[in-house]
Design an enzyme around this catalytic site. Structure first.
Site, PDB file in Angstrom:
ATOM      1  N   ALA A 119       0.852  -1.200   0.000  1.00  0.00           N
ATOM      2  CA  ALA A 119       0.000   0.000   0.000  1.00  0.00           C
ATOM      3  C   ALA A 119       0.879   1.238   0.000  1.00  0.00           C
ATOM      4  CB  ALA A 119      -0.890   0.022   1.233  1.00  0.00           C
ATOM      5  N   LYS A 120       0.303   2.373  -0.233  1.00  0.00           N
ATOM      6  CA  LYS A 120       1.018   3.645  -0.099  1.00  0.00           C
ATOM      7  C   LYS A 120      -0.019   4.739   0.104  1.00  0.00           C
ATOM      8  CE  LYS A 120       5.323   5.029  -0.212  1.00  0.00           C
ATOM      9  NZ  LYS A 120       6.525   4.246   0.167  1.00  0.00           N
TER      10      LYS A 120
END
Ligand code: NAD
Length: 431
Positions: A119-120
């Site tokens: 994720a980011k």
């Protein structure tokens, strides 16, 4: 997912749009998918992000006016476990970039075999122009807006550009309020006193050093006879330079945002770090080396090892042909554009790719999460030994894969990562 045929690596065509990090990532992903003979269904599952959340965060600024900030969280994939990835505060945050960075996290965690997806997150803002109070209100607002996304077994953020332990502490506190208890495992990169891990600060640079040592062994080079240049002298670059020099590598060149510095006899890294710490984190005026006319010249200096540890897309089709190093170890995320790959491969330069070389950071973040869940603190020795072992194992696996398919290490790293996620997907199944 084990391929029955051994494929010969085909160079991807140089791309004009290589600077788009998502395109750059996908062009390598596609080559690896072809080598693995990935079926269309799995390809479709792995190429797209699972979830993209866009929020608007109203923040009362110090002047009393309300400003609305746009923030993102992209969950690329959760097949291997809860998603993991940093939060970036920068004026240039862009959804496409966040998507690419989220996918990179999926492949990075898979390559080192830790049970996380990718994720980011990011918020479009200029943290250097904001007061601590404004940043705190924005961070708490972002956390509240993402309260159903984050979670110790769902999605675990960490620091990235523009954020650090302070922001992670606010995030932990705000999230904890929403669940009615203290929830340290919701975020990593916290201050040491509130559940951060020993060894986290130097973890990424240390991983770069361990990967460099493993690569030098394969190239039959003795670290004591080898020279190096390190681009970027922040967390990753300064620790990588320090630990490499402790292994006997002569660091002849360094650079940061102020310029590039060269000393044919080797730079005293402890001196450079002390200078930087006393001068607002910058090397301008450092007397232990002379300044190169152009900072970018550092990349093409006459050294054996090049460690880009600053920003994206610094090695491109324009300068790759002039690189003299035999080994490139990517401390930064995405320092080499896809269009430079064929030139570097043609020159026979070994590249330890970002998703392997800088994975020491996420590995120790994983250790922080494990310690928070255990409610037990590990010694620094335990952290370091376990992280080094993970890096060495991952390096060997990627190296063996590159030999097996006769492909560069970068493609091999994607093959290892995609194979792991695809195999797990097959077992878990869809509906
Ligand atoms: P940092 O902010 O601590 O340091 C960045 C350094 O790069 C600074 O010295 C800065 O002056 C320098 N710099 C900026 N632009 C430059 C340019 N054009 N030329 C030369 N130097 C330049 O950042 P960091 O945490 O060391 O991260 C560096 C890279 O490593 C980033 O790509 C980041 O995504 C990646 N990375 C960091 C970690 C981590 O644990 N910190 C983990 C994985 C990957």
């Amino acid at each position: 997912m084990a391929a029955t045929t051994v494929y010969k690596y085909k160079e991807p065509a140089p791309r004009v749009d290589a600077e788009n990090p998502l395109e750059s990532m996908m062009s390598r992903f596609n080559v690896a998918a072809e080598i693995l003979g990935l079926d269309e269904e799995t390809y479709e599952v792995l190429k797209a992000a699972d979830k993209q959340v866009i929020v608007h965060i109203p923040v009362t600024m110090d002047n009393g006016k309300v400003r609305v900030f746009e923030g993102y969280r992209v969950i690329h994939n959760t097949i291997l476990g809860p998603s993991k990835g940093g939060i970036r505060y920068d004026k240039n945050v862009h959804l496409d970039e966040v998507k690419a960075l989220a996918a990179w996290m999926t492949w990075k965690c898979a390559v080192v075999d830790i049970p996380y997806g990718g994720a980011k997150g990011g918020v479009i803002c200029e943290p250097s122009t904001m007061s601590s109070g404004e940043l705190e209100r924005m961070t708490r607002g972002y956390t509240l807006a993402m309260k159903d996304v984050f979670g110790p077994d769902r999605d675990i953020p960490a620091p990235d550009m523009g954020t650090g332990p302070r922001e992670m502490a606010w995030l932990m506190d705000e999230f904890s309020k929403t669940v009615g208890g203290t929830s340290p495992a919701v975020v990593t990169g916290k201050p040491l006193v509130m559940g951060g891990s020993l060894g986290r600060t130097e973890a990424t640079g240390r991983g770069v050093m361990v990967a460099t040592m493993a690569a030098l062994k394969k190239l039959d080079l003795d670290p004591h006879t080898v020279s190096a240049a390190v681009q970027g002298f922040g967390n990753v670059g300064s620790w990588a330079a320090k630990l490499l020099s402790e292994k006997g590598v002569k660091i002849k060149g360094l650079s940061d945002v102020s310029g590039a510095y060269w000393n044919e006899n080797g730079i005293d890294i402890d001196e450079a770090i002390a200078y930087k710490n006393a001068h607002a984190g910058r090397l301008d005026g450092f007397q232990g080396a002379t300044m190169l006319a152009r900072a970018d010249d550092l990349l093409t200096t006459d050294v054996d090892v090049l460690v880009p540890a600053a920003v994206e897309d610094v090695i491109t089709e324009h300068n790759a042909h002039a690189i003299k190093a035999k080994l490139i170890v990517e401390g930064a995320n995405g320092p080499t554009s896809a269009s430079a790959d064929p030139i570097i491969n043609e020159k026979g330069i070994m590249v330890v790719p970002d998703i392997l070389a800088n994975s020491g950071g996420v590995t120790v973040s994983y250790f922080e999460w494990v310690q928070n869940k255990q409610g037990f603190k590990w010694s620094e020795k335990m952290v370091t030994e376990r992280a080094d072992r993970i890096m060495n194992d991952a390096f060997e696996k990627v190296y063996q894969t590159s030999q097996k398919y006769d492909v560069p290490m970068r493609i091999a790293a994607y093959v290892v990562a995609i194979d792991k996620v695809a195999q797990t997907y097959k077992f878990r199944g869809g509906y």
